[in-house]
Design a protein around this motif. Sequence first.
Motif, PDB file in Angstrom:
ATOM      1  N   CYS A 128      39.106 -18.502  13.088  1.00 21.93           N
ATOM      2  CA  CYS A 128      37.891 -19.201  12.908  1.00 21.93           C
ATOM      3  C   CYS A 128      36.965 -18.565  11.939  1.00 21.93           C
ATOM      4  O   CYS A 128      35.761 -18.797  11.815  1.00 21.93           O
ATOM      5  N   ILE A 129      37.199 -17.248  11.668  1.00 25.51           N
ATOM      6  CA  ILE A 129      36.533 -16.636  10.862  1.00 25.51           C
ATOM      7  C   ILE A 129      36.775 -16.901   9.062  1.00 25.51           C
ATOM      8  O   ILE A 129      37.877 -16.496   8.902  1.00 25.51           O
ATOM      9  N   VAL A 130      35.714 -17.136   8.529  1.00 27.95           N
ATOM     10  CA  VAL A 130      35.766 -17.396   7.234  1.00 27.95           C
ATOM     11  C   VAL A 130      34.908 -16.428   6.274  1.00 27.95           C
ATOM     12  O   VAL A 130      33.724 -16.015   6.657  1.00 27.95           O
ATOM     13  N   GLU A 131      35.401 -16.156   5.096  1.00 25.71           N
ATOM     14  CA  GLU A 131      34.565 -15.131   4.221  1.00 25.71           C
ATOM     15  C   GLU A 131      33.901 -15.927   3.270  1.00 25.71           C
ATOM     16  O   GLU A 131      34.353 -16.882   2.569  1.00 25.71           O
ATOM     17  N   GLY A 132      32.467 -15.846   3.440  1.00 20.12           N
ATOM     18  CA  GLY A 132      31.532 -16.502   2.466  1.00 20.12           C
ATOM     19  C   GLY A 132      31.254 -15.506   1.557  1.00 20.12           C
ATOM     20  O   GLY A 132      31.682 -14.467   1.111  1.00 20.12           O
ATOM     21  N   GLU A 133      30.226 -15.849   0.368  1.00 20.70           N
ATOM     22  CA  GLU A 133      29.835 -15.215  -0.739  1.00 20.70           C
ATOM     23  C   GLU A 133      29.088 -13.934  -0.076  1.00 20.70           C
ATOM     24  O   GLU A 133      29.371 -12.946  -0.982  1.00 20.70           O
ATOM     25  N   LYS A 134      28.343 -13.807   0.861  1.00 18.90           N
ATOM     26  CA  LYS A 134      27.489 -12.742   1.460  1.00 18.90           C
ATOM     27  C   LYS A 134      28.102 -12.139   2.513  1.00 18.90           C
ATOM     28  O   LYS A 134      27.802 -10.772   2.839  1.00 18.90           O
ATOM     29  N   GLN A 135      28.757 -12.855   3.353  1.00 15.71           N
ATOM     30  CA  GLN A 135      29.242 -12.202   4.756  1.00 15.71           C
ATOM     31  C   GLN A 135      30.206 -13.034   5.152  1.00 15.71           C
ATOM     32  O   GLN A 135      30.832 -14.168   4.815  1.00 15.71           O
ATOM     33  N   MET A 136      30.728 -12.717   6.507  1.00 17.81           N
ATOM     34  CA  MET A 136      31.722 -13.440   7.324  1.00 17.81           C
ATOM     35  C   MET A 136      30.999 -14.475   7.930  1.00 17.81           C
ATOM     36  O   MET A 136      29.895 -14.372   8.343  1.00 17.81           O
ATOM     37  N   TYR A 137      31.544 -15.656   8.564  1.00 16.69           N
ATOM     38  CA  TYR A 137      31.146 -16.504   9.370  1.00 16.69           C
ATOM     39  C   TYR A 137      32.030 -17.076  10.506  1.00 16.69           C
ATOM     40  O   TYR A 137      32.863 -17.222   9.961  1.00 16.69           O
ATOM     41  N   ILE A 138      31.702 -17.485  11.589  1.00 18.31           N
ATOM     42  CA  ILE A 138      32.423 -17.888  12.637  1.00 18.31           C
ATOM     43  C   ILE A 138      32.124 -19.270  12.845  1.00 18.31           C
ATOM     44  O   ILE A 138      30.878 -19.706  12.903  1.00 18.31           O
ATOM     45  N   ASP A 139      33.346 -20.153  12.622  1.00 18.61           N
ATOM     46  CA  ASP A 139      33.369 -21.607  12.840  1.00 18.61           C
ATOM     47  C   ASP A 139      32.986 -21.943  14.163  1.00 18.61           C
ATOM     48  O   ASP A 139      33.970 -21.816  15.020  1.00 18.61           O
ATOM     49  N   PRO A 140      32.065 -22.619  14.601  1.00 18.08           N
ATOM     50  CA  PRO A 140      31.395 -22.744  16.141  1.00 18.08           C
ATOM     51  C   PRO A 140      32.571 -23.886  16.710  1.00 18.08           C
ATOM     52  O   PRO A 140      32.685 -23.938  17.881  1.00 18.08           O
ATOM     53  N   ASP A 141      33.215 -24.642  15.842  1.00 16.93           N
ATOM     54  CA  ASP A 141      34.134 -25.749  16.055  1.00 16.93           C
ATOM     55  C   ASP A 141      35.394 -25.225  16.607  1.00 16.93           C
ATOM     56  O   ASP A 141      36.179 -25.756  17.263  1.00 16.93           O
ATOM     57  N   VAL A 142      35.928 -23.962  16.152  1.00 15.59           N
ATOM     58  CA  VAL A 142      37.077 -23.443  16.312  1.00 15.59           C
ATOM     59  C   VAL A 142      37.130 -22.141  17.188  1.00 15.59           C
ATOM     60  O   VAL A 142      38.188 -21.952  18.034  1.00 15.59           O
ATOM     61  N   CYS A 143      36.206 -21.565  17.118  1.00 15.47           N
ATOM     62  CA  CYS A 143      36.052 -20.283  18.064  1.00 15.47           C
ATOM     63  C   CYS A 143      36.266 -20.684  19.555  1.00 15.47           C
ATOM     64  O   CYS A 143      35.958 -21.652  20.229  1.00 15.47           O
ATOM     65  N   ILE A 144      37.128 -19.618  20.118  1.00 17.05           N
ATOM     66  CA  ILE A 144      37.569 -19.751  21.518  1.00 17.05           C
ATOM     67  C   ILE A 144      36.904 -19.019  22.350  1.00 17.05           C
ATOM     68  O   ILE A 144      37.165 -18.940  23.868  1.00 17.05           O
ATOM     69  N   ASP A 145      35.795 -18.284  21.994  1.00 17.11           N
ATOM     70  CA  ASP A 145      35.054 -17.387  22.937  1.00 17.11           C
ATOM     71  C   ASP A 145      35.907 -16.389  23.310  1.00 17.11           C
ATOM     72  O   ASP A 145      35.537 -15.875  24.508  1.00 17.11           O
ATOM     73  N   CYS A 146      36.871 -15.504  22.865  1.00 19.20           N
ATOM     74  CA  CYS A 146      37.766 -14.544  23.270  1.00 19.20           C
ATOM     75  C   CYS A 146      36.970 -13.255  23.157  1.00 19.20           C
ATOM     76  O   CYS A 146      37.551 -12.300  23.949  1.00 19.20           O
ATOM     77  N   GLY A 147      36.145 -12.910  22.184  1.00 13.02           N
ATOM     78  CA  GLY A 147      35.348 -11.560  21.825  1.00 13.02           C
ATOM     79  C   GLY A 147      36.427 -10.827  21.179  1.00 13.02           C
ATOM     80  O   GLY A 147      35.941  -9.395  21.020  1.00 13.02           O
ATOM     81  N   ALA A 148      37.446 -11.164  20.481  1.00 11.91           N
ATOM     82  CA  ALA A 148      38.317 -10.144  19.924  1.00 11.91           C
ATOM     83  C   ALA A 148      37.526  -9.627  18.596  1.00 11.91           C
ATOM     84  O   ALA A 148      37.730  -8.369  18.494  1.00 11.91           O
ATOM     85  N   CYS A 149      37.000 -10.524  18.258  1.00 11.95           N
ATOM     86  CA  CYS A 149      36.208 -10.143  16.710  1.00 11.95           C
ATOM     87  C   CYS A 149      35.031  -9.200  17.054  1.00 11.95           C
ATOM     88  O   CYS A 149      34.784  -8.248  16.325  1.00 11.95           O
ATOM     89  N   GLU A 150      34.361  -9.373  18.015  1.00  7.67           N
ATOM     90  CA  GLU A 150      33.408  -8.583  18.433  1.00  7.67           C
ATOM     91  C   GLU A 150      33.783  -6.925  18.709  1.00  7.67           C
ATOM     92  O   GLU A 150      33.321  -5.896  18.268  1.00  7.67           O
ATOM     93  N   ALA A 151      34.984  -6.827  19.446  1.00  4.22           N
ATOM     94  CA  ALA A 151      35.380  -5.588  19.674  1.00  4.22           C
ATOM     95  C   ALA A 151      35.797  -4.694  18.475  1.00  4.22           C
ATOM     96  O   ALA A 151      36.049  -3.597  18.570  1.00  4.22           O
ATOM     97  N   VAL A 152      36.235  -5.476  17.293  1.00  3.86           N
ATOM     98  CA  VAL A 152      36.868  -4.587  16.435  1.00  3.86           C
ATOM     99  C   VAL A 152      35.795  -4.411  15.268  1.00  3.86           C
ATOM    100  O   VAL A 152      35.905  -3.866  14.050  1.00  3.86           O
ATOM    101  N   CYS A 153      34.602  -5.216  15.160  1.00  7.28           N
ATOM    102  CA  CYS A 153      33.608  -5.024  14.090  1.00  7.28           C
ATOM    103  C   CYS A 153      33.088  -3.596  13.704  1.00  7.28           C
ATOM    104  O   CYS A 153      32.217  -3.086  14.775  1.00  7.28           O
ATOM    105  N   PRO A 154      33.307  -3.199  12.676  1.00  4.01           N
ATOM    106  CA  PRO A 154      33.086  -1.927  12.511  1.00  4.01           C
ATOM    107  C   PRO A 154      31.572  -1.658  12.377  1.00  4.01           C
ATOM    108  O   PRO A 154      30.939  -0.575  12.178  1.00  4.01           O
ATOM    109  N   VAL A 155      30.815  -2.650  11.861  1.00  2.00           N
ATOM    110  CA  VAL A 155      29.426  -2.506  11.836  1.00  2.00           C
ATOM    111  C   VAL A 155      28.490  -3.118  12.876  1.00  2.00           C
ATOM    112  O   VAL A 155      27.330  -3.242  12.856  1.00  2.00           O
ATOM    113  N   GLU A 156      29.124  -3.585  14.019  1.00  2.00           N
ATOM    114  CA  GLU A 156      28.660  -4.143  15.063  1.00  2.00           C
ATOM    115  C   GLU A 156      27.658  -5.290  14.835  1.00  2.00           C
ATOM    116  O   GLU A 156      26.693  -5.489  15.095  1.00  2.00           O
ATOM    117  N   ALA A 157      28.335  -6.203  13.931  1.00  2.00           N
ATOM    118  CA  ALA A 157      27.544  -7.237  13.378  1.00  2.00           C
ATOM    119  C   ALA A 157      27.742  -8.802  14.089  1.00  2.00           C
ATOM    120  O   ALA A 157      27.054  -9.409  14.023  1.00  2.00           O
TER     121      ALA A 157
END
Length: 79
Positions: A25-54
Amino acid sequence: MAFVITHACEGEKAGECIETCPVDCIVEGEKQMYIDPDVCIDCGACEAVCPVEAIYPEDEVPEDQQQYIQINRDFFKNR
Protein backbone atom coordinates in the motif's frame (compact mmCIF):
# COMPACT_ATOMS: atom_id res chain seq x y z
CA MET A 1 -6.59 5.91 6.88
CA ALA A 2 -4.51 3.89 9.27
CA PHE A 3 -1.01 5.36 8.89
CA VAL A 4 0.38 8.61 7.50
CA ILE A 5 3.87 9.43 6.25
CA THR A 6 4.98 12.89 7.34
CA HIS A 7 7.65 15.51 6.58
CA ALA A 8 10.68 13.47 7.71
CA CYS A 9 10.26 11.36 4.56
CA GLU A 10 10.47 14.33 2.20
CA GLY A 11 13.62 13.89 0.17
CA GLU A 12 14.61 10.84 2.25
CA LYS A 13 12.53 8.06 0.69
CA ALA A 14 14.59 5.27 2.32
CA GLY A 15 12.22 2.53 1.14
CA GLU A 16 12.26 0.06 4.03
CA CYS A 17 8.54 0.71 4.45
CA ILE A 18 7.78 -0.41 0.90
CA GLU A 19 9.76 -3.62 1.33
CA THR A 20 8.04 -4.42 4.63
CA CYS A 21 4.40 -3.69 3.72
CA PRO A 22 2.51 -6.99 3.34
CA VAL A 23 -0.20 -5.46 1.14
CA ASP A 24 1.87 -3.13 -1.07
CA CYS A 25 0.00 0.00 0.00
CA ILE A 26 3.02 2.32 0.03
CA VAL A 27 3.82 4.22 -3.14
CA GLU A 28 6.81 6.39 -3.96
CA GLY A 29 5.90 9.87 -5.07
CA GLU A 30 8.08 12.66 -6.38
CA LYS A 31 8.81 14.11 -2.91
CA GLN A 32 8.15 11.23 -0.50
CA MET A 33 6.37 7.92 0.08
CA TYR A 34 2.59 7.77 0.55
CA ILE A 35 0.29 5.17 2.13
CA ASP A 36 -2.87 4.25 0.21
CA PRO A 37 -5.64 4.55 2.81
CA ASP A 38 -7.91 2.18 0.88
CA VAL A 39 -5.33 -0.63 0.90
CA CYS A 40 -3.58 -0.22 4.28
CA ILE A 41 -4.54 -2.93 6.78
CA ASP A 42 -3.27 -1.04 9.86
CA CYS A 43 -0.58 -3.63 10.66
CA GLY A 44 2.12 -1.14 11.71
CA ALA A 45 4.95 -2.95 9.94
CA CYS A 46 5.99 0.22 8.09
CA GLU A 47 6.10 2.34 11.22
CA ALA A 48 8.47 -0.08 12.91
CA VAL A 49 11.07 -0.01 10.12
CA CYS A 50 11.05 3.67 9.11
CA PRO A 51 14.62 4.90 9.71
CA VAL A 52 13.55 8.54 9.96
CA GLU A 53 10.43 7.97 12.10
CA ALA A 54 8.17 9.62 9.55
CA ILE A 55 5.21 7.21 9.88
CA TYR A 56 2.44 7.67 12.44
CA PRO A 57 -1.01 6.23 13.07
CA GLU A 58 -3.41 8.89 11.79
CA ASP A 59 -4.64 9.77 15.27
CA GLU A 60 -1.05 10.25 16.50
CA VAL A 61 0.29 12.55 13.77
CA PRO A 62 1.96 15.47 15.58
CA GLU A 63 -0.08 18.65 15.53
CA ASP A 64 2.50 20.54 13.48
CA GLN A 65 2.29 17.85 10.77
CA GLN A 66 -1.48 17.40 10.52
CA GLN A 67 -1.45 18.72 6.94
CA TYR A 68 0.19 15.44 5.86
CA ILE A 69 -3.06 13.60 6.48
CA GLN A 70 -4.68 15.61 3.69
CA ILE A 71 -1.55 15.57 1.53
CA ASN A 72 -1.61 11.78 1.64
CA ARG A 73 -5.33 11.62 0.80
CA ASP A 74 -4.89 14.06 -2.08
CA PHE A 75 -2.00 12.04 -3.53
CA PHE A 76 -4.28 9.04 -4.02
CA LYS A 77 -7.32 11.09 -5.01
CA ASN A 78 -5.36 12.53 -7.91
CA ARG A 79 -3.98 9.21 -9.21
